[in-house]
Design a protein around this motif. Structure first.
Motif, PDB file in Angstrom:
ATOM      1  N   ASP A   1       0.873  -1.190   0.071  1.00  0.00           N
ATOM      2  CA  ASP A   1       0.038   0.112  -0.164  1.00  0.00           C
ATOM      3  C   ASP A   1       0.997   1.432  -0.016  1.00  0.00           C
ATOM      4  O   ASP A   1       0.602   2.099  -0.587  1.00  0.00           O
ATOM      5  N   ALA A   2       2.012   1.245   0.675  1.00  0.00           N
ATOM      6  CA  ALA A   2       2.777   2.293   0.669  1.00  0.00           C
ATOM      7  C   ALA A   2       3.578   2.534  -0.661  1.00  0.00           C
ATOM      8  O   ALA A   2       3.829   3.655  -1.074  1.00  0.00           O
ATOM      9  N   THR A   3       3.560   1.529  -1.620  1.00  0.00           N
ATOM     10  CA  THR A   3       4.048   1.674  -3.092  1.00  0.00           C
ATOM     11  C   THR A   3       2.760   2.587  -3.871  1.00  0.00           C
ATOM     12  O   THR A   3       3.308   3.390  -4.549  1.00  0.00           O
ATOM     13  N   TYR A   4       1.753   1.937  -3.725  1.00  0.00           N
ATOM     14  CA  TYR A   4       0.620   2.548  -4.324  1.00  0.00           C
ATOM     15  C   TYR A   4       0.622   3.977  -3.823  1.00  0.00           C
ATOM     16  O   TYR A   4       0.203   5.151  -4.704  1.00  0.00           O
ATOM     17  N   ALA A   5       0.749   4.344  -2.425  1.00  0.00           N
ATOM     18  CA  ALA A   5       0.770   5.778  -1.934  1.00  0.00           C
ATOM     19  C   ALA A   5       1.766   6.528  -2.148  1.00  0.00           C
ATOM     20  O   ALA A   5       1.606   7.633  -2.860  1.00  0.00           O
ATOM     21  N   TYR A   6       3.131   6.031  -2.070  1.00  0.00           N
ATOM     22  CA  TYR A   6       4.251   6.956  -2.434  1.00  0.00           C
ATOM     23  C   TYR A   6       4.669   7.081  -3.998  1.00  0.00           C
ATOM     24  O   TYR A   6       4.740   8.149  -4.325  1.00  0.00           O
ATOM     25  N   GLN A   7       4.791   5.696  -4.444  1.00  0.00           N
ATOM     26  CA  GLN A   7       5.243   5.863  -5.922  1.00  0.00           C
ATOM     27  C   GLN A   7       4.169   6.062  -6.762  1.00  0.00           C
ATOM     28  O   GLN A   7       3.976   6.937  -8.011  1.00  0.00           O
ATOM     29  N   GLY A   8       2.830   5.539  -6.317  1.00  0.00           N
ATOM     30  CA  GLY A   8       1.736   5.874  -7.104  1.00  0.00           C
ATOM     31  C   GLY A   8       1.311   7.419  -6.956  1.00  0.00           C
ATOM     32  O   GLY A   8       1.297   8.129  -8.130  1.00  0.00           O
ATOM     33  N   GLY A   9       0.638   7.650  -5.819  1.00  0.00           N
ATOM     34  CA  GLY A   9       0.419   8.963  -5.427  1.00  0.00           C
ATOM     35  C   GLY A   9       1.058   9.947  -5.376  1.00  0.00           C
ATOM     36  O   GLY A   9       1.228  10.800  -6.447  1.00  0.00           O
TER      37      GLY A   9
ATOM     38  N   VAL B   1      -4.977  -4.146   6.578  1.00  0.00           N
ATOM     39  CA  VAL B   1      -4.186  -3.086   6.473  1.00  0.00           C
ATOM     40  C   VAL B   1      -4.669  -2.095   7.412  1.00  0.00           C
ATOM     41  O   VAL B   1      -5.834  -1.631   7.296  1.00  0.00           O
ATOM     42  N   LEU B   2      -4.010  -1.616   8.480  1.00  0.00           N
ATOM     43  CA  LEU B   2      -4.289  -0.535   9.511  1.00  0.00           C
ATOM     44  C   LEU B   2      -3.726   0.626   8.880  1.00  0.00           C
ATOM     45  O   LEU B   2      -2.561   0.926   8.834  1.00  0.00           O
ATOM     46  N   LEU B   3      -4.604   1.460   8.357  1.00  0.00           N
ATOM     47  CA  LEU B   3      -4.114   2.831   8.215  1.00  0.00           C
ATOM     48  C   LEU B   3      -4.307   3.881   9.055  1.00  0.00           C
ATOM     49  O   LEU B   3      -5.394   4.224   9.536  1.00  0.00           O
ATOM     50  N   LEU B   4      -3.342   4.480   9.585  1.00  0.00           N
ATOM     51  CA  LEU B   4      -3.338   5.474  10.338  1.00  0.00           C
ATOM     52  C   LEU B   4      -3.272   6.748   9.444  1.00  0.00           C
ATOM     53  O   LEU B   4      -2.451   7.265   8.710  1.00  0.00           O
ATOM     54  N   ASP B   5      -4.574   7.469   9.595  1.00  0.00           N
ATOM     55  CA  ASP B   5      -4.612   8.613   8.712  1.00  0.00           C
ATOM     56  C   ASP B   5      -4.426   9.882   9.440  1.00  0.00           C
ATOM     57  O   ASP B   5      -5.002  10.143  10.600  1.00  0.00           O
ATOM     58  N   LEU B   6      -3.852  10.821   8.938  1.00  0.00           N
ATOM     59  CA  LEU B   6      -3.788  12.096   9.501  1.00  0.00           C
ATOM     60  C   LEU B   6      -3.290  13.134   8.727  1.00  0.00           C
ATOM     61  O   LEU B   6      -2.822  13.206   7.493  1.00  0.00           O
ATOM     62  N   ASP B   7      -3.730  14.560   8.895  1.00  0.00           N
ATOM     63  CA  ASP B   7      -3.536  15.536   7.973  1.00  0.00           C
ATOM     64  C   ASP B   7      -2.027  15.732   7.949  1.00  0.00           C
ATOM     65  O   ASP B   7      -1.409  15.810   8.963  1.00  0.00           O
ATOM     66  N   PRO B   8      -1.367  15.661   6.664  1.00  0.00           N
ATOM     67  CA  PRO B   8       0.065  15.838   6.561  1.00  0.00           C
ATOM     68  C   PRO B   8       0.503  17.024   7.183  1.00  0.00           C
ATOM     69  O   PRO B   8       1.944  16.987   7.672  1.00  0.00           O
TER      70      PRO B   8
ATOM     71  N   TYR C   1      -3.718   6.538  -0.133  1.00  0.00           N
ATOM     72  CA  TYR C   1      -3.965   5.650   0.692  1.00  0.00           C
ATOM     73  C   TYR C   1      -5.474   5.610   1.163  1.00  0.00           C
ATOM     74  O   TYR C   1      -6.184   4.563   1.202  1.00  0.00           O
ATOM     75  N   ARG C   2      -6.133   6.906   1.478  1.00  0.00           N
ATOM     76  CA  ARG C   2      -7.557   7.050   1.681  1.00  0.00           C
ATOM     77  C   ARG C   2      -8.266   6.323   0.340  1.00  0.00           C
ATOM     78  O   ARG C   2      -9.395   5.617   0.778  1.00  0.00           O
ATOM     79  N   GLU C   3      -8.025   6.597  -0.731  1.00  0.00           N
ATOM     80  CA  GLU C   3      -8.841   5.941  -1.828  1.00  0.00           C
ATOM     81  C   GLU C   3      -8.582   4.448  -1.936  1.00  0.00           C
ATOM     82  O   GLU C   3      -9.873   3.789  -1.991  1.00  0.00           O
ATOM     83  N   ARG C   4      -7.586   3.966  -1.433  1.00  0.00           N
ATOM     84  CA  ARG C   4      -7.485   2.420  -1.364  1.00  0.00           C
ATOM     85  C   ARG C   4      -8.482   2.007  -0.387  1.00  0.00           C
ATOM     86  O   ARG C   4      -9.120   0.967  -0.574  1.00  0.00           O
TER      87      ARG C   4
ATOM     88  N   ARG D   1     -10.909  -4.856   3.810  1.00  0.00           N
ATOM     89  CA  ARG D   1      -9.570  -5.018   4.251  1.00  0.00           C
ATOM     90  C   ARG D   1      -8.679  -4.074   4.947  1.00  0.00           C
ATOM     91  O   ARG D   1      -7.773  -4.526   5.393  1.00  0.00           O
ATOM     92  N   TYR D   2      -9.374  -2.895   4.714  1.00  0.00           N
ATOM     93  CA  TYR D   2      -8.595  -1.806   5.465  1.00  0.00           C
ATOM     94  C   TYR D   2      -9.327  -1.350   6.703  1.00  0.00           C
ATOM     95  O   TYR D   2     -10.573  -1.326   6.574  1.00  0.00           O
ATOM     96  N   ALA D   3      -8.528  -0.862   7.585  1.00  0.00           N
ATOM     97  CA  ALA D   3      -9.019  -0.321   8.660  1.00  0.00           C
ATOM     98  C   ALA D   3      -8.575   1.185   8.901  1.00  0.00           C
ATOM     99  O   ALA D   3      -7.389   1.145   9.200  1.00  0.00           O
ATOM    100  N   MET D   4      -9.356   2.047   8.919  1.00  0.00           N
ATOM    101  CA  MET D   4      -9.001   3.336   8.738  1.00  0.00           C
ATOM    102  C   MET D   4      -8.737   3.940  10.328  1.00  0.00           C
ATOM    103  O   MET D   4      -9.967   4.017  10.755  1.00  0.00           O
ATOM    104  N   VAL D   5      -7.907   4.293  10.577  1.00  0.00           N
ATOM    105  CA  VAL D   5      -7.619   5.017  12.126  1.00  0.00           C
ATOM    106  C   VAL D   5      -7.323   6.354  12.151  1.00  0.00           C
ATOM    107  O   VAL D   5      -6.412   6.796  11.400  1.00  0.00           O
ATOM    108  N   ASP D   6      -8.257   7.289  12.711  1.00  0.00           N
ATOM    109  CA  ASP D   6      -8.006   8.615  12.813  1.00  0.00           C
ATOM    110  C   ASP D   6      -6.938   8.886  13.809  1.00  0.00           C
ATOM    111  O   ASP D   6      -7.178   8.805  15.090  1.00  0.00           O
ATOM    112  N   ALA D   7      -5.908   9.139  13.214  1.00  0.00           N
ATOM    113  CA  ALA D   7      -4.398   9.223  14.143  1.00  0.00           C
ATOM    114  C   ALA D   7      -4.565  10.712  14.754  1.00  0.00           C
ATOM    115  O   ALA D   7      -3.648  10.957  15.430  1.00  0.00           O
TER     116      ALA D   7
END
Ligand code: TMP
Length: 212
Positions: A103-111, A136-143, A174-177, A184-190
């Motif tokens: 997922d990091a590849t989709y996010a960093y190299q893709g996005g 996939v545990l996605l820690l989501d945070l405003d950059p 990341y969010r799109e995926r 398959r993904y758990a979005m966690v508001d970090a």
């Protein structure tokens, strides 16, 4: 010989400064408390060769790094990591807790870099076959907040030195995926207090452990 059930494969994802390290510690503590046998690893890295590739990927250099070269190095490290660590551990019935994966590849190299997602998907299939993380545990945070947090933790590597717009694209990818495959993904508001984040992580881990 009886066939062991395959272990669970969980990955932790998110942009810079989302609290991956702290939450990884929480996850491994949770597993130890329940006597669940696991391997903790990371990408890029996880074997001696893959760690060398990590160093090459992360170190800052004068020469501009071609995005396709970057992508192929990420997958080279992943191929080594899969055959050397991840696949044997899962086959032995262990859980694998991996700090970042495809997922990091989709996010960093893709996005972030804007590479074609179709190319990433082709490499994913070639290198991994049908193996995907169970969860996939996605820690989501405003950059904006993530970069402020990351700024206090040592010298920036080649990725950390990118601009805000890069991390906004990483987060969006990341969010799109996650939104496309909510099972398959758990979005966690970090952005929430750590106790709330960890309560959610514990709930997710309970569900994973209970699943067949
Ligand atoms: P970290 O594990 O300390 O977050 O550092 C790893 C860096 O590598 C992070 O900035 C994201 C980047 N990365 C990619 O660009 N693509 C990938 O596929 C992976 C696994 C990591």
């Amino acid at each position: 010989m009886t066939d062991l059930p395959r272990g669970k494969f969980i990955t932790l994802e998110g942009g810079e400064g989302v609290g991956k390290s702290t939450n990884l510690q929480f996850i491994t503590h949770w597993l130890r408390e329940r006597d669940i046998d696991f391997v903790q690893t990371r990408e890029p890295g996880g074997t001696p060769l893959a760690e060398q590739l990590r160093t090459l990927l992360l170190e800052k250099r004068e020469e501009a790094v071609d995005p396709t070269a970057e992508l192929l190095m990420v997958f080279a490290a992943r191929a080594q990591h899969l055959s050397g660590v991840i696949i044997p551990a899962l086959a032995a019935g262990k859980w694998v807790v991996c700090d970042r994966f495809t997922d990091a590849t989709y996010a960093y190299q893709g996005g972030g870099r804007g590479l074609d997602r179709g190319l990433i998907a082709e490499l994913e299939q070639k290198v991994q076959g049908d193996l995907r993380p169970d969860r996939v545990l996605l820690l989501d945070l405003d950059p904006v907040i993530g970069l402020q947090r990351a700024a206090t933790t040592g010298e920036a590597d080649r990725f950390e030195s990118e601009q805000l717009v890069f991390f906004e694209k990483v987060r969006a990818a990341y969010r799109e995926r996650a939104e496309a495959s909510p099972s398959r993904y758990a979005m966690v508001d970090a952005a929430r207090p750590l106790a709330a984040v960890q309560q959610q992580l514990a709930d997710i881990l309970e569900t994973i452990a209970a699943a067949p």
